[in-house]
Design an enzyme around this catalytic site. Structure first.
Site, PDB file in Angstrom:
ATOM      1  N   HIS A   1      -7.776  -5.574  -0.147  1.00 42.48           N
ATOM      2  CA  HIS A   1      -6.497  -4.878  -0.009  1.00 42.48           C
ATOM      3  C   HIS A   1      -5.715  -5.361   1.209  1.00 42.48           C
ATOM      4  O   HIS A   1      -4.490  -5.432   1.189  1.00 42.48           O
ATOM      5  CB  HIS A   1      -6.771  -3.378   0.092  1.00 42.48           C
ATOM      6  CG  HIS A   1      -5.536  -2.534   0.172  1.00 42.48           C
ATOM      7  ND1 HIS A   1      -4.555  -2.558  -0.800  1.00 42.48           N
ATOM      8  CD2 HIS A   1      -5.111  -1.633   1.102  1.00 42.48           C
ATOM      9  CE1 HIS A   1      -3.592  -1.706  -0.462  1.00 42.48           C
ATOM     10  NE2 HIS A   1      -3.900  -1.144   0.686  1.00 42.48           N
TER      11      HIS A   1
ATOM     12  N   SER B   1       0.836  -1.199   0.000  1.00 41.73           N
ATOM     13  CA  SER B   1       0.000   0.000   0.000  1.00 41.73           C
ATOM     14  C   SER B   1       0.877   1.257   0.000  1.00 41.73           C
ATOM     15  O   SER B   1       1.721   1.408  -0.882  1.00 41.73           O
ATOM     16  CB  SER B   1      -0.933  -0.051   1.207  1.00 41.73           C
ATOM     17  OG  SER B   1      -1.999   0.836   1.046  1.00 41.73           O
TER      18      SER B   1
ATOM     19  N   ASP C   1      -8.344  -7.076  -4.490  1.00 39.21           N
ATOM     20  CA  ASP C   1      -8.015  -5.723  -4.018  1.00 39.21           C
ATOM     21  C   ASP C   1      -8.576  -4.701  -5.013  1.00 39.21           C
ATOM     22  O   ASP C   1      -8.090  -4.579  -6.128  1.00 39.21           O
ATOM     23  CB  ASP C   1      -6.488  -5.599  -3.920  1.00 39.21           C
ATOM     24  CG  ASP C   1      -6.022  -4.252  -3.369  1.00 39.21           C
ATOM     25  OD1 ASP C   1      -6.847  -3.336  -3.223  1.00 39.21           O
ATOM     26  OD2 ASP C   1      -4.814  -4.131  -3.081  1.00 39.21           O
TER      27      ASP C   1
END
Lengths: 391, 215
Positions: free
Chosen positions: A361, A162, A328
């Site tokens: 995610h 991320s 995701d």
């Protein structure tokens, strides 16, 4: 919002000892992207494992938006386990018997690195919104100064998911000679408009909280806990997947058999989100949340290179392993693929894997065996090329 | 993938892969397009010290390769070769994949754009068993290499060794080396005779270039 569940904590618990921590930029301040020179400033960090004789086995772990330097082991503030306990440790993919793991709290954070809740030496009061806006590039430059301090010229690997993946890409682009291999996970070379939109919702929730006081809540002795909790709740939904929500909660009711015909947390999913929100405010600073989400929004590696992402990795010597997860939707595989295309345009050494997982995610933080196996394989291959011996 | 890790396998790789490996200079830069589980790459990296990369369409194949420390990306020969710069590799290998691409001619051009040499192997539809099955049984041929029913085969652009040679001529591509191979190795006997190889080669292995011959 249920007042009882989301009341302000009586004590802010952020002021624990975050050593080790190093003061940097005292002689030469850090030139931030916004034009401000910052220094001296603190960077708090943790290390795991030991550095080898020729200082070639260091791995920098870059944490995500609400992560911190406590990758594994007990967190000094919450007492809970770090955020990557199955990734870092003896015999794990980031094997502490073999590698020296470093993780530092990002600039603008609230776990010991300088951020908006620290005292502005100019005014003697907490920075609040007087703290300069920082970028992913600024975070990485601060990390590079930390590595200079630790005497590490080249990292064996930079890895992160991320926002940590953004830092990883920034590292590889900005300091290719200091990075032997890079593993950007569930990330993108630019923050998408949809993601900026979600961040804006979170920031507006914080700023709409009367306890925020234009960012000066520390001076007012308050904390915008309700706004921050709502920001966390909204963001948390984006970290999951529809499938995961179905599987985990369905439409199940929380401790009741019928609707209350009111706005209490009837559904389990509501109760879960409220819990997530309320625990988050105990460990995170609202202004840090504003600054760090902003850093992600501004991130656009191609824009810094004339709009061509390939130029960000010109003739890169770095070995890449780009990883995405199929469920995701916040950082979808297409974003990773764009990075891979740019790397291919430089005939870079790159591996690219989309991993099957229904956990959205958040998959990069969770127990996904195929993910661990891929990462172990990549690191073993890279270690062989780097001449690192087996532990 | 349930097979043993590549590192534990005996060095014996498929006969056509052995032939291809023999064509590759040690220490060179190699891209293996359609690399499967990475058997050839693994061999080349460990025995020929090449700087090797792979592209593979199937996720299982990619995962197996990366798990074994190889540099493999998930991608498609039809679309993803266009990203690479010119002459990025000394060799681009396309083994048993050309016949499954949508646009074999364009793929072939890409191989020779990004690689100084291309090594291409494909099943030979002119193989006598194929001809016999069509002639006697009147049904679509199946061999060890193309073992699919017609309605589920990924092989949408099958050709013969002669057809492929013709395409290379049409595109102005130089054929540096050419082999007809069956499952035991190179076909013997009347080697070098086009009709013989096109009849008895189960597959063709070609080394191609755009460069002028240096011989």
């Amino acid at each position: 919002m249920n007042q009882a569940e989301l009341k302000q904590p009586p004590l802010r618990r952020l002021d624990v000892d975050h050593r080790p921590s190093v003061v940097l930029g005292a002689d030469e301040p850090l030139r931030l992207a916004c034009g401000v020179s910052l220094g001296p400033f603190s960077v708090a960090y943790q290390t795991y494992g030991s550095l080898n004789a020729d200082r070639s086995n260091a791995i920098l772990v870059c944490h995500a938006l609400t992560g911190d330097q406590y990758v594994t082991g007990a967190h000094p503030m919450t007492g809970r386990e770090g955020w990557w306990p199955r990734m870092v440790g003896p015999g794990m993919p980031l094997d502490t018997d073999r590698y020296y793991i470093i993780c530092s709290n990002v600039l603008g954070g609230c776990m010991g690195s300088t951020g908006p809740r620290d005292i502005d030496p100019a005014s003697g009061r907490p920075y609040g919104l007087g703290f300069p806006v920082i970028t992913i590039g600024d975070m990485v430059k601060a990390q590079a100064m930390l590595l200079d301090h630790l005497g590490i010229d080249q990292l064996f690997c930079v890895i992160g998911g991320s926002m940590g993946g953004m830092q990883t890409l920034e590292w590889a682009s900005r300091f290719p000679e200091r990075v032997f291999s890079a593993v950007p996970i569930a990330t993108a070379a630019r923050h998408s408009p949809q993601n900026i939109a979600f961040h804006e919702v979170g920031r507006q929730a914080i700023m709409a909280d009367p306890d925020w006081h234009g960012g000066d809540y520390l001076i007012h002795g308050t904390h915008p806990a309700r706004g921050l909790a709502v920001a966390r709740m909204a963001a948390h939904v984006t970290y999951l997947s529809e499938g995961a929500l179905h599987q985990k909660f369905g439409r199940h009711l929380q401790d009741r058999k019928v609707f209350t015909y009111g706005f209490d947390a009837d559904f389990q999913v509501e109760s879960y989100l409220r819990h997530r929100g309320s625990t988050f405010v105990d460990r995170f600073d609202a202004n840090s949340y504003l600054y760090i989400t902003r850093a992600m929004d501004y991130f656009d590696l191609a824009a810094e290179h004339g709009g061509q992402l390939a130029k960000a990795f010109h003739d890169t010597p770095v070995r890449f392993c780009v990883i995405s997860f199929d469920s995701d939707w916040l950082f979808p595989t297409s974003e990773s693929r764009a990075v891979v295309h740019a790397l291919n345009a430089n005939a870079a050494n790159v591996s690219f894997v989309e991993i099957e997982s229904d956990k959205g995610h958040d998959s990069f933080l969770l127990d996904v065996p195929e993910f661990f196996a891929i990462l172990t394989g990549f690191l073993n291959g890279a270690a062989q090329h780097r001449g690192l011996t087996q532990a | 993938m349930n097979g043993p890790p590549l590192a534990d396998r005996p060095d014996a790789i498929r006969v056509d892969l052995q032939l291809i490996a023999g064509l590759i200079e040690p220490g060179s830069r190699v891209l293996d397009v359609g690399c499967g589980d990475g058997a050839l790459l693994h061999y080349l990296v460990n025995h020929k010290n090449v700087d090797g990369r792979g592209i593979e369409l199937s996720q299982e194949g990619v995962n197996a390769g990366v798990r074994n420390g190889l540099s493999v990306i998930q991608g498609d020969a039809d679309t993803d070769l266009a990203d690479f710069p010119e002459n990025a590799f000394d060799y681009v290998v396309l083994s048993q994949t050309l016949q499954a691409t949508r646009d074999p001619r364009q793929v072939l051009e890409q191989l020779l754009r990004i690689g100084r040499r291309a090594i291409v192997s494909f099943p030979n539809f002119g193989y006598w068993r194929c001809r016999l099955q069509l002639l006697i049984r009147g049904s679509m041929p199946r061999t060890q290499l193309i073992n699919y029913d017609w309605y589920e085969t990924p092989n949408i652009h099958l050709c013969t060794i002669n057809d492929f040679t013709q395409l290379c001529d049409d595109l102005g591509i130089t054929i540096e080396r050419r082999f007809a191979v069956n499952h035991e190795g190179m076909v013997g006997g009347l080697r070098g005779l086009d009709w013989f190889e096109n009849m008895f080669g189960e597959q063709g292995v070609f080394m191609l270039t755009r460069e002028e011959s240096t011989d």
